[in-house]
Motif scaffolding. Structure first.
Motif, PDB file in Angstrom:
ATOM      1  N   PRO A  21      12.152   7.212   4.442  1.00 37.82           N
ATOM      2  CA  PRO A  21      12.731   7.556   3.235  1.00 37.82           C
ATOM      3  C   PRO A  21      12.039   7.955   1.950  1.00 37.82           C
ATOM      4  O   PRO A  21      11.672   7.281   2.074  1.00 37.82           O
ATOM      5  N   ALA A  22      12.672   9.431   1.189  1.00 32.89           N
ATOM      6  CA  ALA A  22      11.581   9.655   0.174  1.00 32.89           C
ATOM      7  C   ALA A  22      12.543   8.383  -1.189  1.00 32.89           C
ATOM      8  O   ALA A  22      12.124   8.030  -2.147  1.00 32.89           O
ATOM      9  N   ASP A  23      13.308   7.821  -0.953  1.00 32.24           N
ATOM     10  CA  ASP A  23      14.616   7.112  -1.436  1.00 32.24           C
ATOM     11  C   ASP A  23      13.714   6.020  -1.778  1.00 32.24           C
ATOM     12  O   ASP A  23      14.260   5.416  -2.250  1.00 32.24           O
ATOM     13  N   LEU A  24      12.968   5.537  -0.652  1.00 33.46           N
ATOM     14  CA  LEU A  24      12.313   4.222  -0.537  1.00 33.46           C
ATOM     15  C   LEU A  24      11.298   4.200  -0.994  1.00 33.46           C
ATOM     16  O   LEU A  24      10.950   3.149  -1.179  1.00 33.46           O
ATOM     17  N   LEU A  25      10.587   4.905  -2.199  1.00 32.76           N
ATOM     18  CA  LEU A  25       9.422   5.591  -2.555  1.00 32.76           C
ATOM     19  C   LEU A  25       9.079   5.476  -3.964  1.00 32.76           C
ATOM     20  O   LEU A  25      10.511   6.174  -4.157  1.00 32.76           O
ATOM     21  N   TYR A  78       1.081  -1.135  -0.241  1.00 35.92           N
ATOM     22  CA  TYR A  78       0.165  -0.129  -0.296  1.00 35.92           C
ATOM     23  C   TYR A  78       0.937   1.058  -0.344  1.00 35.92           C
ATOM     24  O   TYR A  78       0.384   2.411  -0.398  1.00 35.92           O
ATOM     25  N   TRP A  79       1.617   0.944   0.471  1.00 38.79           N
ATOM     26  CA  TRP A  79       2.649   2.668   0.573  1.00 38.79           C
ATOM     27  C   TRP A  79       3.780   2.715  -0.602  1.00 38.79           C
ATOM     28  O   TRP A  79       3.977   3.689  -0.511  1.00 38.79           O
ATOM     29  N   GLN A  80       3.519   1.402  -1.079  1.00 40.10           N
ATOM     30  CA  GLN A  80       4.863   1.163  -2.435  1.00 40.10           C
ATOM     31  C   GLN A  80       5.802   1.385  -1.963  1.00 40.10           C
ATOM     32  O   GLN A  80       6.849   1.760  -3.238  1.00 40.10           O
ATOM     33  N   VAL A  81       6.576   0.542  -1.552  1.00 35.59           N
ATOM     34  CA  VAL A  81       8.145   0.579  -1.072  1.00 35.59           C
ATOM     35  C   VAL A  81       9.006   0.312  -1.878  1.00 35.59           C
ATOM     36  O   VAL A  81       8.480  -0.498  -2.324  1.00 35.59           O
ATOM     37  N   SER A  82       9.834   0.434  -1.981  1.00 38.49           N
ATOM     38  CA  SER A  82      10.654   0.664  -3.409  1.00 38.49           C
ATOM     39  C   SER A  82      11.608  -0.960  -3.076  1.00 38.49           C
ATOM     40  O   SER A  82      11.608  -1.499  -1.999  1.00 38.49           O
ATOM     41  N   LYS A  83      11.337  -2.339  -4.152  1.00 39.71           N
ATOM     42  CA  LYS A  83      11.863  -3.559  -3.909  1.00 39.71           C
ATOM     43  C   LYS A  83      13.410  -2.975  -4.275  1.00 39.71           C
ATOM     44  O   LYS A  83      13.768  -1.808  -4.253  1.00 39.71           O
ATOM     45  N   PRO A  84      14.750  -3.940  -3.829  1.00 47.15           N
ATOM     46  CA  PRO A  84      14.380  -5.591  -2.618  1.00 47.15           C
ATOM     47  C   PRO A  84      14.265  -5.361  -0.876  1.00 47.15           C
ATOM     48  O   PRO A  84      14.246  -3.871  -0.661  1.00 47.15           O
TER      49      PRO A  84
END
Length: 387
Positions: free
Chosen positions: A107-111, A64-70
């Motif tokens: 952090p914005a880097d993970l989104l 739901y938060w669209q956290v970037s993988k991995p």
């Protein structure tokens, strides 16, 4: 009998694993919290907390938060996968025990990067009914009794409908002592059918050829198929500046161009890219004022240079004309001479480089040329060609 020790060993290992799992679950607490992510309320949900005070959320929350993988290795609890917030670099979680609010900051880097197009699209120029109109300009002069009076007029009647439009350009001249054989001359008569979906127009009759960088425009009576960006009035064909930014919380953006407010946008946490910000031709300065949900304000400044001579990356502009050269223009009606053909094609390789090719063929001229235009970020364009 020989298999009995192995079976006993397997059962012992299974008991130890089950015991470890039970011990792990005993060291984990299930909490019902009011979950906030980057100051956005997501509602009540289940989270885990271990004895070290670290919090774990389930997989649907990360999706739901669209956290970037991995993502890090999960912890399994009662058949469900949970991920420790502390395992994501820079992410924090803080629990307010009184209100049971868990506030997570990612952090914005993970989104993901959100792209916001600044152009207005969707408007098409088309006619669904039949009609007619006429543009005109009339000039009457009466100087003295010896020379007499003179009259001039320019007229452009147009008839339009779903099948296209027919337009005529007429000139009327009534001058004392004139050697003209006729007072009314037809400068051009053209049928045009537009195709907004493909951004092109078919013209039959009197047309102007597209000259390119190293040629001149010709009056030709014949057929022309050419790109017509005017069929999509909101389309901007030249490159526009982009702006990249990041925010950890929801923010409101005020976009200023040369000190004037141009647009306002709301962005969610993460990186954002403002694509094709509308600006005026030439050099200027763009400012983006970002105000986040906490009231904090940041101002970003970016210089730009815009040239309408360039095409956007991937945009193509072409024109093909076949017919006969117009002769005695303005003196005689519908007089044509030798065969002529021209073709011009322009293409935006990228936002800084536009290439062009052009060719002409007639009884007296065979011509081919190529050119390029390059936009300099510091300001200006450089053109070069060979024909």
């Amino acid at each position: 009998m020989s298999c009995l020790p192995q079976i006993r060993g397997f059962l012992l290992l299974l008991v130890l694993l089950c015991g470890a799992a039970v011990a792990a679950e005993e060291n984990t607490h299930v909490l019902i919290v009011d979950l906030y992510m980057n100051h956005q309320r997501l509602g009540e949900t289940f989270v885990l907390q271990n004895n070290e005070g670290q919090f774990f959320v389930d997989e649907p929350a990360l999706l739901y938060w669209q956290v970037s993988k991995p993502w890090p290795e999960p912890q399994t609890f009662r058949g469900e996968k949970y991920y420790g917030i502390h395992q994501f670099p820079g992410a924090t979680a803080e629990l307010n025990a009184r209100s049971m609010e868990l506030r997570v900051l990612v952090p914005a880097d993970l989104l993901p990067t959100r792209r916001l197009g600044m152009q207005n699209t969707g408007l098409r120029a088309r006619s669904e009914r039949y009609g007619a109109f006429m543009d005109y300009e009339i000039n009457l002069q009466n100087q003295d009794s010896s020379t007499g009076s003179s009259a001039y007029g320019m007229f452009r009647p147009v008839v339009f409908g779903p099948a296209g439009n027919i337009a005529a350009d007429l000139i009327y001249r009534d001058e004392p002592g004139s050697l003209l054989t006729t007072k009314l001359n037809v400068l051009g008569l053209t049928y045009t059918r537009d195709d907004p979906e493909r951004m092109r127009s078919l013209r039959i009759g009197d047309v102007f050829s597209v000259p390119g960088e190293q040629a001149r425009s010709l009056r030709i009576g014949g057929v022309q198929l050419a790109t017509n960006f005017a069929t999509q009035p909101t389309l901007i064909t030249h490159p526009l500046p982009d702006f990249f930014g990041q925010t950890d919380v929801p923010s409101a953006l005020d976009i200023y161009v040369n000190g004037r407010l141009s647009r306002r946008e709301n962005v969610q946490p993460g990186s954002y890219l403002l694509e094709d910000v509308p600006v005026i031709n030439g050099s200027g300065q763009m400012q983006v004022v970002a105000t986040d949900a906490l009231g904090r304000q940041q101002i970003f400044t970016q210089d730009f240079y815009l040239s309408t001579d360039l095409l956007m990356q991937g945009l193509s502009d072409y024109s093909v004309t076949l017919g006969a050269l117009r002769e005695e223009f303005g003196l005689e009606n519908f007089r044509y001479g030798d065969f002529a053909a021209t073709a011009t094609w322009r293409y935006g390789l990228n936002d800084n480089l536009t290439v062009e090719s052009h060719g002409e063929l007639s009884a007296d001229v065979v011509m081919a040329s190529g050119s390029m235009q390059y936009g300099i970020e510091a300001g200006g364009t450089v053109s070069a060609g060979l024909g």
